[in-house]
Design a protein around this motif. Structure first.
Motif: not given
Lengths: 283, 267, 337
Positions: A180-182, A184, A186, C81, C87, C102, C146
């Motif tokens: 998920a971070a990738v 975005m 990150c 997912f 998080f 970001i 999100r």
């Protein structure tokens, strides 16, 4: 009384356990505390603590012990963290092999470990002799019998223990978070700073406490290598009870309490940090 | 996405080397005739022959096994009995029992040994016997791990329910505990017991402080002879190491089998 | 040109080929489902599009640009997912803001965007809650919020409802569809549940063993399956191969390999009906069972077991072992590849 009569038989199941804990944990602990506050005249006194915190030899012991424990903990944590991190990415076969190695070496401690290092890096150690032959000066003059030289053994016994504790924590960091971070945009570093490490913080703090206590109370290695040439808390404590010179159990007890105090302090700090990061993660 | 984990591989390799090197060198050393150059000059079994024919060393190993096995068995029995009472009769006592069992992780090693020694050494009671003192200190030493292991096993088999079922069938609680629960949790206990045994067998600090002069185990024997021939000495270290590692491997294999079985049951 | 194009996408893991050449076009604003049994490659296809997996061969075009070689973060894709993707150390608000931070979106705007995304999924009041304190359904709503808060070009949903219990799932299906329409966001939804796919999608892409079996609207797929697999996977088709069909209905062998018959198109009666363009054969009731408002019979036709669904009407009940006439209009026999 009535209660006792009714439940007497049931309470008997506790008896062996209770006797063991009272006689060999509680009583010795209380007597240690009492002894540490006993003066030379037998009455209550804090003379022992005064002596510890004024005489250079004891202050030096405390300082040395904390110094080597902090470094062994920090270095151990760094090595263990990156080892566990790279193991979570490894193939299953390699990981199993490595886990066996860690399990195997986790029992390799104390006397055998120290003796092994003496054979390698002691004054007549293999590596030292070889280095002298080929003129590799970094190892040729290695002095295992010093605080810095001994450090390598401390590091050795921190690795299997810390890594085995950290691997489950890395498994807690779910693949989905990273993905998920990738998506975005990150970066890996940002991911670990903002998500990975905060999530693992409770486990990291638990490991820190264990590693620190482990290094601080290590007795066998310094006893075999430096004994009294370098002041260290565990050696000083043992000496007060079974040493060849003058035995002073009161002072030994007081030193034990000081060491215990340091452990409790570190555990307290790590627990505090742990709490802070556990917010919102409770189930 | 697929980056070669190069740095990680190098790191793994360096650490593995660091972990294995002392083992390998000690191992080779124990076979080496003379080793002062880059390679040992010749290989020999002499030091092993010497060790195996050395009665003192053998007796030391046996004493070590005795001094490690007795506390492990005692602690297991004591904790089993107490936890039985906790689960069946006094659930509220559990947290106090847990506290008692966790304390030794903080008051470990030498503090434990010195405090017990100074309390009972001159007491003229049965506890002033160094061997008894050592065994009891070892009992406390292996309390945390033993408690953790037994507690988890007992809850995993749902002791309370099983005993209720047994009592409906007419078996007394304690009888049911001995006949049903203990056999059910035994395989798991053996693993923790072996781990604690290996830990005690490898201990030097506690025994050195409490009973060094009175009770010579393999560890203290090696310590005493540390200034003799370094190769003979390595052979002794290797023998001890092999012993602990065999125990460790058994535990590791058992645990792996156990978790595999549990996974299959869940499927 | 279509908004998204899959061009002969292939993917292998070590020796096994998971995707065997997938070509598919998706229009802007479309909601398309990738439907198939577990292990058919649908999730892998989605992950390849997102860039989390590399393709072995083939390419992806998104909005006129080849993104096959782009890093995942460059593709501007939102993804939800199966579970556990929030998080855990951040609360709902922080989870949503993370991606925007970001991107260096100004603070004021982040606040606004987060607010409106949360409003959309109906979780404004949970702004400060941590994931562990939310139910599974709420967690997936947050995950959806999100994914859409950074306004991606495509929204990928990887079985987002499979871990949610049946009743809640219905609500979430409707809600996801509503949000998708509101934002007019191109969405690819992966699922193994045909009802879910039928209910939600504009188009369904049926996958099996790494290949596309059939693409079409839900009605098309349901009423007109093209392959044996499609007929078996969707609905409760009777699928008979040519031999079996011949034995049951005494018709000449067909050229095609198999024939699909929907159970509700078969009729049972006590006497011969003499319909035109129909097969009429005799059979025997083996079993009857009520399934909701439908009565399902198993009829033995010359040794072949055929399912027949009839509406629950008391005057047309048949007993086990009874001899009956079975009639079937020829146009209701769908020939399969």
């Amino acid at each position: 009384m009535e209660y006792l009569k009714k439940n007497g038989k049931k309470l008997c199941f506790f008896l062996p356990f209770l006797l063991l804990v009272i006689l060999f944990l509680l009583v010795p602990f209380v007597s240690m505390v009492k002894q540490s506050f006993t003066g030379s005249d037998g009455g209550f006194s804090i003379a022992c603590f005064q002596e510890i915190f004024t005489k250079t030899v004891y202050l030096k012991a405390i300082k040395n012990s904390i110094w080597i424990s902090i470094w062994a903990t920090v270095a151990g944590l760094i090595v263990d963290f990156f080892l566990a991190l790279s193991l979570t990415k490894a193939t299953k076969r390699k990981k199993n092999w490595y886990l066996s190695l860690l399990n195997l070496t986790s029992t390799f401690a104390g006397l055998p470990l120290t003796l092994s290092f003496i054979t390698i890096l002691g004054t007549a150690g293999v590596f030292v002799l070889i280095s002298q032959k080929i003129g590799f000066s970094a190892l040729a003059n290695y002095n295992l019998y010093s605080l810095n030289g001994m450090f390598i053994i401390y590091l050795y016994f921190q690795i299997p223990m810390g890594t085995l504790l950290l691997i489950p924590a890395f498994e807690e960091v779910k693949k989905e978070w990273r993905e998920a971070a990738v998506l975005m945009n990150c970066s890996p570093i940002r991911f670990w700073c903002k998500i990975g490490i905060p999530v693992m913080m409770p486990a990291i703090m638990g490991t820190t406490g264990m590693l620190f206590a482990n290094a601080l109370t290590a007795y066998t290695t310094p006893y075999l290598l430096v004994n009294n040439s370098i002041a260290l808390l565990p050696i000083k404590i043992a000496d007060m009870f079974v040493g060849d010179v003058r035995q002073r159990p009161e002072l030994g007890s007081a030193l034990s309490l000081v060491m215990l105090g340091i452990i409790v302090l570190v555990l307290g700090i790590t627990n505090l940090i742990k709490r802070k990061f556990e917010k919102g993660q409770s189930k | 996405m697929k980056k070669k984990n190069l740095i990680g591989n190098v790191w793994e390799f360096i650490i593995a080397l660091f972990l294995i090197l002392p083992l390998v060198v000690t191992f080779i050393y124990s076979f080496a005739g003379r080793w002062i150059s880059i390679l040992p000059e010749n290989l020999t079994f002499d030091f092993y022959k010497e060790k195996f024919s050395d009665g003192q060393f053998f007796a030391g190993i046996l004493r070590g096994i005795f001094a490690s096995a007795v506390p492990v068995i005692l602690t297991n029995v004591f904790v089993l009995l107490a936890l039985f009472a906790v689960i069946v009769y006094f659930p509220k006592v559990e947290k106090y029992m847990q506290l008692c069992c966790i304390i030794p992780t903080t008051i470990n090693g030498i503090i434990l040994a010195t405090s017990i020694l100074s309390t009972y050494a001159g007491s003229n009671t049965i506890f002033s016997n160094r061997i008894i003192m050592l065994i009891c200190a070892y009992c406390i030493f292996c309390l945390p791990l033993t408690y953790q292991g037994i507690r988890n096993s007992l809850y995993a088999v749902n002791t309370k329910r099983l005993l209720e079922a047994a009592s409906i069938l007419g078996a007394g609680e304690f009888y049911g505990f001995v006949r049903i629960i203990v056999p059910a949790v035994l395989p798991g206990l053996v693993n923790t017991a072996l781990t604690t045994f290996a830990g005690l067998f490898g201990d030097f600090a506690i025994i050195k402080i409490i009973a060094a002069s009175q009770f010579e185990t393999a560890q203290t024997y090696l310590y005493k002879n540390r200034n003799t021939d370094i190769q003979a000495f390595s052979a002794g270290v290797v023998i001890l190491l092999v012993l602990t590692m065999v125990i460790n491997l058994i535990v590791h294999k058992n645990a792996a089998k156990d978790s595999k079985r549990r996974k299959e049951e869940n499927v | 040109m279509s908004y998204i194009e899959f061009k002969n996408v292939k993917k292998s893991f070590e020796d096994t080929e998971v995707l065997k050449g997938i070509s598919l076009s998706i229009e802007k604003g479309e909601f398309i489902s990738l439907l198939g049994p577990s292990g058919c490659g649908k999730s892998t296809l989605l992950r390849c599009l997102s860039g989390l997996e590399e393709v072995t061969e083939g390419s992806f075009i998104l909005d006129g640009r080849d993104i096959t070689k782009d890093a995942p973060q460059k593709r501007n894709i939102g993804m939800v997912f199966q579970q556990y993707s929030l998080f855990p150390n951040m609360n709902v608000e922080q989870n949503l803001a993370f991606g925007l931070e970001i991107k260096k979106v100004p603070k004021e705007q982040i606040k606004k965007e987060v607010q409106s995304a949360l409003e959309m999924v109906g979780l404004l009041d949970k702004k400060k809650a941590y994931p562990a304190n939310l139910s599974g359904g709420q967690q997936q709503r947050v995950a959806l919020a999100r994914a859409i808060v950074s306004k991606p070009k495509v929204l990928l949903l990887d079985e987002p409802l499979s871990a949610i219990d049946a009743k809640l799932r219905k609500n979430l299906q409707i809600e996801i569809r509503r949000i998708q329409k509101e934002l007019n966001i191109t969405t690819i939804f992966v699922t193994h549940d045909q009802d879910e796919a039928m209910l939600m999608s504009d188009r369904v892409c049926l996958l099996n063993e790494g290949k596309i079996e059939q693409v079409g609207s839900p009605v098309e797929i349901y009423t007109n399956p093209k392959t044996k697999f499609a007929a078996g996977f969707i609905g409760h088709y009777n699928v008979l191969d040519a031999d079996e069909f011949y034995r049951a209905f005494r018709d000449e062998k067909t050229k095609k390999s198999a024939i699909a018959i929907r159970p509700e198109t078969i009729q049972i009666s006590l006497e011969k009906q003499n319909h035109e363009n129909s097969y009429e054969v005799q059979g025997k009731i083996i079993e009857s069972r009520s399934v909701g408002s439908v009565l399902r019979y198993h009829v033995d036709l010359n040794g072949i077991n055929v399912r027949v669904d009839t509406l629950f009407r008391s005057f047309s009940l048949f007993e086990n072992g009874q001899d009956v006439w079975v009639s079937l209009e020829k146009r209701n026999c769908l020939e399969l590849i």
